[in-house]
Every structure is written in C-alpha cells, then in structure tokens.
Design an enzyme around this catalytic site. Structure first.
Site, PDB file in Angstrom:
ATOM      1  N   GLU A 106       0.887  -1.317   0.068  1.00  0.00           N
ATOM      2  CA  GLU A 106      -0.061   0.011  -0.246  1.00  0.00           C
ATOM      3  C   GLU A 106       0.849   1.246   0.024  1.00  0.00           C
ATOM      4  OE1 GLU A 106      -3.469  -2.243   2.682  1.00  0.00           O
ATOM      5  OE2 GLU A 106      -1.745  -1.015   3.858  1.00  0.00           O
ATOM      6  N   ASP A 135       0.170  -0.423  10.693  1.00  0.00           N
ATOM      7  CA  ASP A 135       0.571  -1.917  11.245  1.00  0.00           C
ATOM      8  C   ASP A 135       1.933  -2.259  10.640  1.00  0.00           C
ATOM      9  OD1 ASP A 135      -1.361  -2.354  13.208  1.00  0.00           O
ATOM     10  OD2 ASP A 135      -2.651  -3.556  11.809  1.00  0.00           O
ATOM     11  N   LYS A 269      -7.136  -6.068  10.969  1.00  0.00           N
ATOM     12  CA  LYS A 269      -7.339  -4.616  10.977  1.00  0.00           C
ATOM     13  C   LYS A 269      -8.556  -4.247  12.179  1.00  0.00           C
ATOM     14  CE  LYS A 269     -10.387  -1.868   8.579  1.00  0.00           C
ATOM     15  NZ  LYS A 269     -11.624  -1.873   7.525  1.00  0.00           N
ATOM     16  N   ASP A 293     -10.262   2.462   4.557  1.00  0.00           N
ATOM     17  CA  ASP A 293      -8.992   1.784   4.312  1.00  0.00           C
ATOM     18  C   ASP A 293      -8.185   2.962   3.778  1.00  0.00           C
ATOM     19  OD1 ASP A 293     -10.220  -0.320   5.185  1.00  0.00           O
ATOM     20  OD2 ASP A 293     -10.565  -1.434   3.031  1.00  0.00           O
ATOM     21  N   ASP A 455     -15.820  -6.596   9.517  1.00  0.00           N
ATOM     22  CA  ASP A 455     -16.723  -5.630   9.416  1.00  0.00           C
ATOM     23  C   ASP A 455     -18.019  -6.089   9.355  1.00  0.00           C
ATOM     24  OD1 ASP A 455     -15.863  -7.052   6.849  1.00  0.00           O
ATOM     25  OD2 ASP A 455     -15.575  -5.248   5.687  1.00  0.00           O
TER      26      ASP A 455
HETATM   27  O1  LIG Z   1      -3.415  -6.214  10.027  1.00  0.00           O
HETATM   28  C1  LIG Z   1      -3.804  -5.577   9.311  1.00  0.00           C
HETATM   29  C2  LIG Z   1      -4.630  -5.913   7.840  1.00  0.00           C
HETATM   30  C3  LIG Z   1      -5.163  -4.852   7.243  1.00  0.00           C
HETATM   31  N1  LIG Z   1      -5.287  -3.619   7.798  1.00  0.00           N
HETATM   32  C4  LIG Z   1      -5.903  -2.558   6.907  1.00  0.00           C
HETATM   33  O2  LIG Z   1      -7.298  -3.108   6.637  1.00  0.00           O
HETATM   34  C5  LIG Z   1      -7.753  -2.362   5.350  1.00  0.00           C
HETATM   35  C6  LIG Z   1      -8.109  -3.511   4.624  1.00  0.00           C
HETATM   36  O3  LIG Z   1      -7.420  -4.554   4.478  1.00  0.00           O
HETATM   37  P1  LIG Z   1      -7.176  -5.198   2.850  1.00  0.00           P
HETATM   38  O4  LIG Z   1      -6.060  -6.046   2.874  1.00  0.00           O
HETATM   39  O5  LIG Z   1      -7.183  -3.878   1.895  1.00  0.00           O
HETATM   40  O6  LIG Z   1      -8.679  -5.849   2.460  1.00  0.00           O
HETATM   41  P2  LIG Z   1      -9.808  -5.830   1.183  1.00  0.00           P
HETATM   42  O7  LIG Z   1     -10.348  -6.824   1.089  1.00  0.00           O
HETATM   43  O8  LIG Z   1      -9.399  -4.639   0.394  1.00  0.00           O
HETATM   44  O9  LIG Z   1     -10.980  -4.731   2.405  1.00  0.00           O
HETATM   45  C7  LIG Z   1     -12.079  -5.107   2.479  1.00  0.00           C
HETATM   46  O10 LIG Z   1     -12.570  -6.015   3.418  1.00  0.00           O
HETATM   47  C8  LIG Z   1     -11.969  -6.242   4.549  1.00  0.00           C
HETATM   48  C9  LIG Z   1     -12.528  -7.382   5.288  1.00  0.00           C
HETATM   49  O11 LIG Z   1     -13.793  -7.738   5.029  1.00  0.00           O
HETATM   50  C10 LIG Z   1     -12.458  -4.731   5.203  1.00  0.00           C
HETATM   51  O12 LIG Z   1     -11.923  -4.899   6.595  1.00  0.00           O
HETATM   52  C11 LIG Z   1     -12.207  -3.702   4.534  1.00  0.00           C
HETATM   53  O13 LIG Z   1     -12.472  -2.659   5.063  1.00  0.00           O
HETATM   54  C12 LIG Z   1     -12.867  -3.851   3.080  1.00  0.00           C
HETATM   55  O14 LIG Z   1     -12.318  -2.521   2.195  1.00  0.00           O
HETATM   56  C13 LIG Z   1      -6.504  -1.826   4.854  1.00  0.00           C
HETATM   57  O15 LIG Z   1      -6.457  -0.684   4.867  1.00  0.00           O
HETATM   58  C14 LIG Z   1      -5.312  -2.407   5.431  1.00  0.00           C
HETATM   59  O16 LIG Z   1      -4.242  -1.415   5.527  1.00  0.00           O
HETATM   60  C15 LIG Z   1      -4.628  -3.335   8.878  1.00  0.00           C
HETATM   61  O17 LIG Z   1      -4.755  -2.066   9.242  1.00  0.00           O
HETATM   62  N2  LIG Z   1      -4.082  -4.111   9.587  1.00  0.00           N
HETATM   63 MN   LIG Z   2      -8.130  -2.954   0.168  1.00  0.00          MN
END
Ligand SMILES: O=c1ccn([C@@H]2O[C@H](COP(=O)(O)OP(=O)(O)O[C@H]3O[C@H](CO)[C@@H](O)[C@H](O)[C@H]3O)[C@@H](O)[C@H]2O)c(=O)[nH]1
Ligand SMILES: [Mn+2]
Length: 540
Positions: A106, A135, A269, A293, A455
């Site tokens: 990211e 993180d 997260k 995010d 979520d």
């Molecule tokens: O240990 C962690 C892992 C992830 N994240 C953050 O969580 C967000 C979502 O993670 P990502 O890996 O981008 O997952 P996505 O599948 O793209 O995200 C969707 O699906 C996730 C799980 O359902 C939700 O948490 C998100 O809000 C939703 O946008 C990002 O900003 C990450 O930086 C953290 O802060 N810590």
């Molecule tokens: Mn994402």
C-alpha cells in the site's frame, strides 16, 4: 441536536418499484412453487433422480426468496446540509481513522492522498482529528505523512477557496477533474503552484522509498532504528496539532503504530481499529468515528456533513448506529470483467438492505457512533438504553480511557484538550499489545475478532443489539477506492471474503441465532444469509 420544530436534516424515502418487474419476479416464484409441489407429488414414481432434482430446485427457489427479500422494499435517504449548518451551530466532533498495514503493498503516496482528502473536507477543522494506524510500523509512512502535512497547509485552503470537489490530489491532477468554468482571477496561477507542490511531494516520497537506508534515524524517526515490525513498542507521533482550534485551520493529524509482540495476537484490522478507538478516546474522544481503508479517498467534500445530517436528523437515535457509504472503485479494467465496480449491488443490494434494518457495515467509508462501538445496547424491556458495566474488566486498565468512555456513554461532551505529553503517554498505554487481555475488547466492545470479514460481523452484532443503520449514496459518490490490480489479487481477495462470510454463517455468530435470540430483524437475517451465502451463489 436539531430541534424537532425545525426544517428536516434528512428524509427516508421508499424507492419507486418497477411493477412489471415485480410481477415477473412473483410469477417466477409462483412457478418455482408449482414445480416443487409437482416434484414432491410425483416423487415416488421417479425415485432418486427426481429427489436430486427436487433438492437442487429447492436450493434455487430458496435463493430466489432470499434475493427477492433483499430487493423488496428499497429506500433512499436525502440529506439537507444547509439546514444542518443553520440549525446546529455547534457541530459534533468526528475522529477519522485511516488504516494501513504494509508500505510496500500500500504505497505511502496512496495513504497520503486518502489523508489529504480527509483533512480537506468541508467541516470545521477544529472538530476533526485524523488518526493513521500503521500496522507496518514504517518510517516511510511517518515521513510521508509529515511531508503531506506541510503540503496540506496550502492544499486545504486551496480546495476550500475554490470549492474543489475531489480533494485527493492524485485524482484531482489526473485530468479527470474539470477546472472551474468561470476561471476565477488568480486560480490558474494557484493551480499551477499547487500542482508543482504536489509533484515535489511525490518526488520526496519516491526518493525516500528508493533510499530508505539513507533516512536519518534521529529526531522523529529515532524509534524506527532497527525496528522489527512484528515486535516493537507503541509509536505515537502528533504530526500536526490545531493548537488554536481554528475552524478553518488543519485538523489534528496523529500517527499510531500500536505495540506488536510475537506472543500476542494482533487481530489484524479489527485490532488496529480497536487500538485507534482507544487512542482517539484518550486524545480527542469525538462522539462519532469515521473509518476508511488507506486506499479509499474521500471523493465528495461534504461527506461529514451528510453523515451528520443522517446521524442527528432522526428523532430516534435508534434509526442509525452507523452511516455507511457504499464501496466503489476507480480504474477498474475495461468492461469491468471482475465486477469490481459492484454496479448491481449499488442499484439493488444497498438500497434493499437500507429498507430493512439498514446497510451492512462494509469496513470502510463508515461513520460510527462511538457509544455503539462501546457496546451500548437498545435491548431493555422498558425500552431504555442499556450499557455494559464500565469497569476495568470490560474496558481495560486505563483510568483515562475509562473516564473518556464514561463521558461518551453518559452523553457528556469532552472539552477539547491539548495533545500534551501526558495525553500521548495515556494513548501509548491503551495501544499496548497486552491492554486487551481479560477485557471485553473484540467480543462485546469494539470491532469483533475472529473473522477475516470483521466488518460484516461487527455490523451484524450491532444490528442484533436492536440498532438500525443508514445508507448514504450522494452524487458524486462519497468514497472511491482502488480495485485489485490483477486477477490473481482479485481472486485472493474474493477467496478471503467468501471464506470469511461462510464462516460467519456457520458459526455461533450466525444471523439465524441472532434473529432467534437477539434483536436482528427476521428479514434482515434473511438478507444477511443471502450476503453470507454470496460465494456458493456466485459459483452455482
Ligand atoms: O493487519 C492488518 C491488515 C489490514 N489492515 C488494513 O485494513 C484495510 C483493509 O485490508 P485489505 O487487505 O485492503 O482488505 P480488502 O479486502 O481490500 O478490504 C475489504 O475487506 C476487509 C475485510 O472484510 C475490510 O476490513 C475492508 O474495510 C474492506 O474494504 C487496509 O487499509 C489495510 O491496511 C490493517 O490495518 N492491519
Ligand atoms: Mn483493500
């Protein structure tokens, strides 16, 4: 709060239903039932094959009922921000959370753009604070944010002066945004200067990414020397403090890398969100929290105003535990072969859920009431609000945090405080990796642990406590995020979602129990069942 005599802040309206389509849908359902009855009646004549067909068709019919249920009573919400500004002289504070986890996957420039778009929203700056959870515990992220806060000193006034719509500079300067048609005096000059400044910011960040080894690990960065991202103490830096509390200044900007230890689960997260909830609790303690995010920039500068219309505009708070903006993506592939635009859900599923108990929580682009996140229920036989007992066993061992949470649960508004060393020290403690041991964090308080789709689970538990939620779909859309850039990444993401959703369906947290034993509306339970069943449905 708005007084009830005044002009409305928002309205909930049923969406027009296409009667021909509705008649077709009912006809299909009727045919399904006829078919199933026919199969049943003639089962004995045809044996096993007939039974198999009956089972398959029942599954199909069941899914049809689930689909119809979601789409049956769609609604939309309208908001009137001009009434809000007239009638609510003291707007409530909002803490804004941005989560990032990996400076390589990211890129910091993306996180920076999201942060800039939030710092520049149309809302009094002294009512806002932006917290970035890292993180990845990366000095690059901190460095980029420090540089971005310098750029923001020009960018935010520029956006507000010329009423720029998209306030994430990478999108604004990408050529998709229109220049103002009347071209006010001095605009072009300022625009060019701003573009130059933004390019310089990009260059500085790019240089730092290329030459991380040469970053000077002194001053702000001393904590990052020899850092192990899986094993480090909490690092909190107040990057910018709006000390004079100027309504047209810049909101506070705080960097948070919570403590990580190998023997402590950090809960991804959900853990990051809970740490930010506590850190912001002891620092600014706003009654509302937005979370996004890192790759989801604010695409409409009025997002906070709209959300406040919806959160303050109904007589019963019960109407809205949270306000959710739908997830949308930019730069999807031509013809969107993977459905990343999520076009159909925008027309059917989101408004459909909104017409039952409210939209699901999608993890990003969502404004929560802090007290609901603290476990406040609506389930009391006399109809009174009830809360979880406030003590160390539930909320952990920080007197500062307990005090701030008591204020929230008793609706007392905290006086703004300076982000002093003592406040930062208190924040350090609540971001500790052992802070949650033997507390209700992750179960009854905060984001719920144990699911990769935390979520959906967190939102469903809020609905199960009797709250409703609200959908906000303004034009232009509130938030836009990046879509997976390749089929490989998309498949990994979808696999994670589908597994997470199915796990919820077949766990003790299943909506079926929540409708039986708690306050989840029966139709909402069917809508969740439909959503959790998304994977098998997609592939059947
Ligand atoms: O240990 C962690 C892992 C992830 N994240 C953050 O969580 C967000 C979502 O993670 P990502 O890996 O981008 O997952 P996505 O599948 O793209 O995200 C969707 O699906 C996730 C799980 O359902 C939700 O948490 C998100 O809000 C939703 O946008 C990002 O900003 C990450 O930086 C953290 O802060 N810590
Ligand atoms: Mn994402």
């Amino acid at each position: 709060m708005a007084n009830s005599q005044s002009l409305p802040l928002c309205e909930k309206k049923p969406l027009k239903i296409n009667t021909v389509q509705r008649a077709q849908e009912i006809a299909i359902l009727f045919l399904f039932i006829c078919l199933l009855v026919y199969r049943l009646l003639s089962l004995t004549d045809h044996g096993f094959v007939w039974l198999l067909a009956f089972l398959c068709e029942s599954w199909f019919a069941f899914n049809w009922v689930l689909t119809l249920n979601v789409q049956w009573t769609p609604v939309e919400y309208k908001t009137y921000p001009q009434n809000l500004l007239q009638q609510v002289p003291e707007l409530p504070a909002v803490d804004m959370f941005v989560a990032t986890a990996d400076a390589e996957l990211e890129p910091p420039i993306i996180t920076v753009n999201t942060v800039l778009s939030l710092l520049a929203v149309d809302y009094p700056s002294h009512k806002l604070a932006c917290y970035v959870s890292d993180d990845g515990c990366s000095p690059l992220t901190l460095y980029s944010l420090i540089e971005a806060s310098k750029f923001a000193q020009f960018w935010v006034p520029f956006c507000k002066k010329y009423n720029i719509q998209v306030r994430a500079p990478f999108r604004y300067f990408s050529g998709n945004s229109k220049l103002p048609s009347d071209n006010p005096i001095g605009f072009l000059q300022e625009w060019t200067k701003m573009k130059d400044e933004y390019q310089k910011l990009c260059q500085k960040i790019e240089d730092a990414v290329q030459n991380l080894a040469t970053l000077d690990f002194s001053g702000d960065y001393v904590d990052f020397a020899h850092i192990d991202r899986r094993n480090h103490p909490t690092i909190i830096k107040v990057i910018w403090e709006n000390k004079e509390r100027l309504s047209n200044g810049l909101p506070h900007l705080v960097y948070v890398a919570r403590e990580k230890r190998p023997n402590h689960s950090h809960h991804y997260k959900a853990g990051a969100m809970n740490a930010l909830t506590r850190v912001s609790g002891v620092m600014t303690n706003a009654p509302f929290m937005l979370n996004v995010d890192c790759d989801m920039y604010a695409n409409n500068s009025k997002i906070v105003l709209y959300a406040m219309c919806l959160l303050l505009g109904f007589k019963d708070e019960e109407e809205g535990a949270f306000v959710q903006y739908p997830q949308m993506s930019y730069d999807t592939l031509k013809d969107d072969p993977f459905g990343n635009q999520l076009v159909l859900p925008l027309k059917t599923i989101w408004p459909g859920f909104a017409g039952i108990q409210g939209p699901f929580y999608a993890g990003t682009g969502c404004f929560h009431r802090r007290k609901v996140i603290y476990g406040l229920s609506l389930v009391d036989s006399e109809g009174n609000l009830t809360d979880v007992a406030l003590d160390k066993e539930e909320f952990g061992n920080s007197m500062e945090f307990i005090e701030s949470a008591t204020h929230i649960l008793s609706e007392k508004i905290d006086h703004p405080r300076d982000l002093s060393t003592a406040v930062v020290d208190a924040a350090n403690i609540v971001a500790g990796s052992a802070y949650e041991n033997n507390t209700l964090w992750g179960t009854k308080v905060g984001w719920v642990y144990g699911s990769v789709t935390e979520d959906i689970l967190t939102g469903m538990k809020i609905h199960a406590r009797g709250w409703k939620s609200i959908l906000c779909m303004p034009d232009p859309p509130g938030f836009i995020g990046s879509a997976p850039s390749s089929s490989h990444i998309m498949l990994t993401q979808r696999k994670r979602w589908v597994t997470g959703l199915l796990e919820i369906l077949f766990s003790k947290n299943s909506p079926i129990f929540a409708t039986g034993y708690a306050k989840l509306d029966f139709r909402q339970c069917l809508a969740y069942t439909n959503g959790l069943n998304w994977g098998p449905k997609l592939h059947s």
